[in-house]
Design an enzyme around this catalytic site. Structure first.
Site, PDB file in Angstrom:
ATOM      1  N   LYS A  35     -47.994 -66.947  -6.325  1.00 24.23           N
ATOM      2  CA  LYS A  35     -47.309 -66.010  -6.635  1.00 24.23           C
ATOM      3  C   LYS A  35     -45.580 -66.235  -7.216  1.00 24.23           C
ATOM      4  O   LYS A  35     -45.217 -67.006  -6.439  1.00 24.23           O
ATOM      5  CB  LYS A  35     -47.325 -64.417  -6.546  1.00 24.23           C
ATOM      6  CG  LYS A  35     -47.035 -63.993  -5.375  1.00 24.23           C
ATOM      7  CD  LYS A  35     -47.614 -62.279  -4.960  1.00 24.23           C
ATOM      8  CE  LYS A  35     -46.882 -62.148  -3.528  1.00 24.23           C
ATOM      9  NZ  LYS A  35     -48.122 -60.993  -3.030  1.00 24.23           N
ATOM     10  N   TYR A 246     -11.410 -62.201  -3.540  1.00 23.48           N
ATOM     11  CA  TYR A 246     -11.431 -60.984  -4.139  1.00 23.48           C
ATOM     12  C   TYR A 246     -11.292 -59.613  -3.207  1.00 23.48           C
ATOM     13  O   TYR A 246     -12.187 -59.452  -1.798  1.00 23.48           O
ATOM     14  CB  TYR A 246     -12.426 -60.772  -4.898  1.00 23.48           C
ATOM     15  CG  TYR A 246     -13.247 -61.556  -5.800  1.00 23.48           C
ATOM     16  CD1 TYR A 246     -12.103 -61.728  -6.889  1.00 23.48           C
ATOM     17  CD2 TYR A 246     -14.501 -61.786  -5.905  1.00 23.48           C
ATOM     18  CE1 TYR A 246     -12.326 -62.702  -7.959  1.00 23.48           C
ATOM     19  CE2 TYR A 246     -14.464 -63.227  -7.051  1.00 23.48           C
ATOM     20  CZ  TYR A 246     -13.624 -63.387  -8.327  1.00 23.48           C
ATOM     21  OH  TYR A 246     -14.134 -63.830  -9.333  1.00 23.48           O
TER      22      TYR A 246
HETATM   23  C1  LIG Z   1     -48.639 -61.375  -2.195  1.00 21.37           C
HETATM   24  C2  LIG Z   1     -49.747 -61.341  -0.818  1.00 21.37           C
HETATM   25  C3  LIG Z   1     -50.194 -62.213  -0.030  1.00 21.37           C
HETATM   26  C4  LIG Z   1     -49.477 -62.962   0.315  1.00 21.37           C
HETATM   27  O1  LIG Z   1     -48.380 -61.672   1.225  1.00 21.37           O
HETATM   28  P1  LIG Z   1     -47.595 -62.588   2.584  1.00 21.37           P
HETATM   29  O2  LIG Z   1     -47.037 -61.617   3.362  1.00 21.37           O
HETATM   30  O3  LIG Z   1     -45.984 -63.540   1.547  1.00 21.37           O
HETATM   31  O4  LIG Z   1     -48.487 -64.007   3.180  1.00 21.37           O
HETATM   32  C5  LIG Z   1     -51.637 -62.178   0.184  1.00 21.37           C
HETATM   33  N1  LIG Z   1     -52.491 -60.080  -0.740  1.00 21.37           N
HETATM   34  C6  LIG Z   1     -51.400 -59.679  -1.494  1.00 21.37           C
HETATM   35  C7  LIG Z   1     -52.945 -58.579  -2.130  1.00 21.37           C
HETATM   36  C8  LIG Z   1     -50.314 -59.744  -1.570  1.00 21.37           C
HETATM   37  O5  LIG Z   1     -49.878 -58.809  -3.099  1.00 21.37           O
END
Ligand SMILES: *Cc1c(COP(=O)(O)O)cnc(C)c1O
Length: 354
Positions: A35, A246
């Site tokens: 994702k 800055y």
């Molecule tokens: C993002 C997510 C993952 C992956 O999590 P990590 O901590 O990055 O391994 C797995 N399951 C769900 C439901 C998520 O939202």
């Protein structure tokens, strides 16, 4: 001479992490969470490399992210974490996407638009209180509806704190709620949960941040995948009393040699690092502290102790010496957010290496 930061995505390191994670859960199916553009690393390239490495189960947040990776993952399962809505039914159909169903709205859309050959995941809530059916709702789902699912899924709230009582509480809850789905395969853990013990692995583990080099539980050090470096544009010699940047927040107490780097918060380096005063970059094995404020396009570092640093040299912003977790700790955030914002920057020259 370069005037831009360079973002190197190490596909070899990604695949190495994938194999090590697979080995850590030998009795579960491994899935890759890609994702948010694969945590900023570039979803199409990352998914293609993971597919070549044997991955056949991918998770993304929504239908558009699923459609984006479909051409690169053969007929793998692509699970959509945020579920299905009416507008995206045709997208799900066209790209053979599998929804994670977390509430009755999504379940009803599914029942009105079943996609042949697709078996959704049902998500149940065991304490995170984010997405998922609550225990009291499960008796309202018919056995016929239940028989369509491929997995029952939940997600841990505190897996990055191995001693937290929530972990055992959620495991117990999950095991108990599975009684509503006799015989259905289960998936509970992401990267950190995987290392809480084999009892947390069930039938599938959903690996995200650990694939991309985010440090997880003790004993597992993933290789860094995202490496950000930036060239020195100019060297300045400060006299005592002169300030940098800055708001003149850094004032030289002695003669100070300053390197100006072509990287800033527009490239994902957090401005907040000024507050912690702990920011640093690396030239080879030697560190140079960040001084003054991070600017939009530029950052200044103290190279008084590194007389050989010259214009055109490249500083490591994140990489082998200083990882995303180090930068996260020093800038008041977490590796996840840094991966997304550094990878989301549009300006760096992006290089993929094997
Ligand atoms: C993002 C997510 C993952 C992956 O999590 P990590 O901590 O990055 O391994 C797995 N399951 C769900 C439901 C998520 O939202």
């Amino acid at each position: 001479m370069k005037t831009n930061p360079i973002l190197t995505i190490d596909i070899g390191a990604l695949c190495k992490n994938w194999r090590m994670l697979c080995d850590s859960a030998p009795n579960a199916k491994p899935a890759a969470v890609v994702k948010a553009d694969a945590y900023g690393t570039g979803a199409t390239k990352t998914a293609a490399a993971l597919y070549d490495a044997g991955c056949r189960n991918f998770f993304v947040a929504n239908g558009a992210e699923g459609a984006n990776i479909r051409p690169h993952v053969g007929d793998s399962n692509i699970f959509i974490l945020n579920g299905i809505d009416e507008e995206s039914v045709s997208l799900f159909n066209e790209h053979r996407l599998t929804p994670v169903i977390s509430n009755f709205d999504a379940l009803n859309i599914w029942k009105a638009n079943r996609l042949p050959g697709i078996r959704p995941i049902i998500q149940i809530d065991t304490g995170l209180n984010r997405l998922g059916f609550h225990e009291s709702e499960l008796c309202k789902i018919s056995d016929t509806d239940k028989s369509e699912f491929s997995y029952v899924m939940s997600h841990l709230a505190c897996a990055d704190e191995p001693g937290h009582p929530m972990n055992m509480a959620q495991l117990t809850r999950f095991e108990s709620m599975r009684r509503f789905f006799p015989g259905l395969p289960a998936t509970l853990s992401a990267s950190n949960g995987n290392f809480l013990g084999p009892e947390f692995q069930f039938d599938m583990v959903r690996f995200g941040v650990a694939l991309y080099g985010g440090l997880t539980a003790a004993g597992f050090k993933p290789a860094p995948v995202m490496n950000l470096s930036a060239p020195v544009l100019q060297i300045i010699d400060l006299q005592p009393g002169e300030s940098v940047g800055y708001n003149a927040t850094f004032v030289a107490k002695k003669k100070t040699r300053v390197a100006v780097l072509a990287v800033g918060y527009a490239d994902g380096l957090p401005w907040y690092i000024r507050i912690s005063g702990r920011g640093k970059v690396f030239f080879g094995n030697a560190s140079a502290p960040i001084i003054g404020s991070v600017c939009m396009d530029l950052t200044m570092v103290d190279v008084s102790d590194l007389p050989s640093v010259k214009v055109g040299d490249c500083a490591e912003i994140i990489g082998n010496h200083y990882g995303v977790d180090d930068l996260g700790r020093d800038s008041g955030t977490i590796s996840y957010e840094l991966l997304c914002r550094i990878g989301g920057g549009k300006r760096a020259e992006r290089i993929y290496i094997k």
